[in-house]
Design an enzyme around this catalytic site. Sequence first.
Site, PDB file in Angstrom:
ATOM      1  N   HIS A 226      19.011   7.143 -34.056  1.00 50.67           N
ATOM      2  CA  HIS A 226      19.851   7.959 -33.176  1.00 50.67           C
ATOM      3  C   HIS A 226      21.299   7.805 -33.672  1.00 50.67           C
ATOM      4  CE1 HIS A 226      21.951   8.888 -29.354  1.00 50.67           C
ATOM      5  NE2 HIS A 226      20.846   9.510 -28.990  1.00 50.67           N
TER       6      HIS A 226
ATOM      7  N   CYS B  62      20.348  14.189 -31.374  1.00 48.47           N
ATOM      8  CA  CYS B  62      21.262  13.131 -31.841  1.00 48.47           C
ATOM      9  C   CYS B  62      20.666  12.374 -33.022  1.00 48.47           C
ATOM     10  CB  CYS B  62      21.618  12.142 -30.715  1.00 48.47           C
ATOM     11  SG  CYS B  62      22.476  12.911 -29.363  1.00 48.47           S
TER      12      CYS B  62
ATOM     13  N   LYS C 261      17.041   5.503 -18.785  1.00 48.95           N
ATOM     14  CA  LYS C 261      15.782   5.929 -19.414  1.00 48.95           C
ATOM     15  C   LYS C 261      14.596   5.160 -18.854  1.00 48.95           C
ATOM     16  CE  LYS C 261      18.002   7.156 -23.794  1.00 48.95           C
ATOM     17  NZ  LYS C 261      17.987   8.622 -23.857  1.00 48.95           N
TER      18      LYS C 261
ATOM     19  N   GLN D 280      14.133   3.652 -26.400  1.00 55.82           N
ATOM     20  CA  GLN D 280      12.892   4.403 -26.180  1.00 55.82           C
ATOM     21  C   GLN D 280      11.660   3.507 -26.102  1.00 55.82           C
ATOM     22  OE1 GLN D 280      12.858   7.527 -25.393  1.00 55.82           O
ATOM     23  NE2 GLN D 280      14.899   8.163 -26.023  1.00 55.82           N
TER      24      GLN D 280
ATOM     25  N   ASP E  49      17.209  -1.328 -31.413  1.00 57.85           N
ATOM     26  CA  ASP E  49      17.563  -0.335 -30.400  1.00 57.85           C
ATOM     27  C   ASP E  49      16.293  -0.058 -29.585  1.00 57.85           C
ATOM     28  OD1 ASP E  49      17.900   1.998 -28.982  1.00 57.85           O
ATOM     29  OD2 ASP E  49      18.749   3.147 -30.637  1.00 57.85           O
TER      30      ASP E  49
HETATM   31  N1  PMP Z   1      18.954   5.166 -29.135  1.00 60.66           N
HETATM   32  C1  PMP Z   1      17.896   5.946 -28.897  1.00 60.66           C
HETATM   33  C2  PMP Z   1      16.654   5.761 -29.708  1.00 60.66           C
HETATM   34  C3  PMP Z   1      17.980   6.921 -27.902  1.00 60.66           C
HETATM   35  O1  PMP Z   1      16.939   7.718 -27.657  1.00 60.66           O
HETATM   36  C4  PMP Z   1      19.170   7.056 -27.148  1.00 60.66           C
HETATM   37  C5  PMP Z   1      19.309   8.094 -26.057  1.00 60.66           C
HETATM   38  N2  PMP Z   1      18.846   9.356 -26.399  1.00 60.66           N
HETATM   39  C6  PMP Z   1      20.221   6.198 -27.434  1.00 60.66           C
HETATM   40  C7  PMP Z   1      20.073   5.263 -28.422  1.00 60.66           C
HETATM   41  C8  PMP Z   1      21.521   6.263 -26.690  1.00 60.66           C
HETATM   42  O2  PMP Z   1      21.335   5.898 -25.371  1.00 60.66           O
HETATM   43  P1  PMP Z   1      22.500   6.109 -24.295  1.00 60.66           P
HETATM   44  O3  PMP Z   1      22.966   7.527 -24.456  1.00 60.66           O
HETATM   45  O4  PMP Z   1      21.843   5.866 -23.000  1.00 60.66           O
HETATM   46  O5  PMP Z   1      23.564   5.130 -24.616  1.00 60.66           O
END
Ligand code: PMP
Length: 404
Positions: free
Chosen positions: A122, A363, A225, A202, A199
Amino acid sequence: MLNINEIREDFPILNKRVYDKQLVYLDNAATTQKPRQVVEKIENGYYNVNANVHRGVHFLSQEATEAHEEARRTVQHFLHARSSNEIIFTRGTTEAINLVASSFTEGCMQAGDEVIISTMEHHSNIVPWQLEAARKGIAIKVIPINDRGELDMEAYRALFSERTRLVSVTHVSNVLGTINPVKEIIAEAHSREVPVLIDGAQSVPHIAVDVQDLDADFYTFSAHKIYGPTGMGVLYGKEAWLDRLPPYQGGGEMIATVTFEKTVFNELPYKFEAGTPDYIGSTALAEALDYVSAIGIDKIAAYEHELLTYATQRLKEIDGMRLFGEAEQKSSVISFLVGDIHHYDMGMLLDRLGIAVRTGHHCAQPLMQRFGIEGTVRASFAFYNTKEEIDALAEGIERVRKMF
Ligand code: PMP
């Protein structure tokens, strides 16, 4: 077996109608809906337990502090961390990764040192490292993936050099659903004395995570999430690492003593929590984790896997269907394109049928570039979704396909 009907009663929004159609919410990888218990916790927090934490001698402040610290222990147990000192509250995964990128680079890296990330990251696990590259001259190496969307582990091993200082990869891809072999990734890095940041944005909502078993050095996730509030997240870090790293931000809470000449920083975890924390958000996150634990994360994983298998089979029956991400180990995310229908058109037309999916690059633009596409349509499932909703998705896609 989960009683989905009973579970759905805890999520009033799932009964919502959009364009006079029953909402089918399949955008859970972006954010999940909130059960009543979580919303009520927030309401009760503001109505009954609201006072600034850590600094007050009065009753309410102590009650709020105790609730906040109890929430930290709930997170600790959920992640199977050794100590609650290893749980840092942040605004989310993004802030948690930025914290590590900033503090780790400052404390442990020199110009020319290297961080290893992967093709499926991401943006929040790419851009913070690029900021550090610009600031401090560190270099970024990228693990390639195969066409199924799995990391090339041989290439990963070949990326290490004597300048490698950190590996930072996602546990589960938000686009491909791939569950990466993070235990193996960590063991490989540790055999070269390189620490690893995972990270978990997910993964934590969908599969059991034990940071001690994984031996992760840093691990992050976002509350929103996992059925919790927005603007709240967690950085887990091994105490030895957190002790070594300089603070990320300065201000109240993170200090022991301050003079104009010198500040002595507070102990963990407060050293990394400058300013008034979201002490209502933390208790709501804990409520969400308790909710998930009461159902059982393994039951959730099994049910969501069933949904994924069913959805994969239904979608594959559709003419012109291209799935992105067919890893052996996969979480409940399906990215796809149909024929030459633009992902945005597909998403917009499904929306008119009441079906909420996400479209675009998610993203993860470098991942899109790897597949030579601009974006996909993504359906992502939570434990409150049903096979009937997947039928609605499949029928919706078929309808859109026929329109084109
Ligand atoms: N890493 C991953 C794999 C994600 O899916 C996301 C959210 N789409 C993020 C990081 C960022 O999370 P947040 O916007 O809640 O900080």
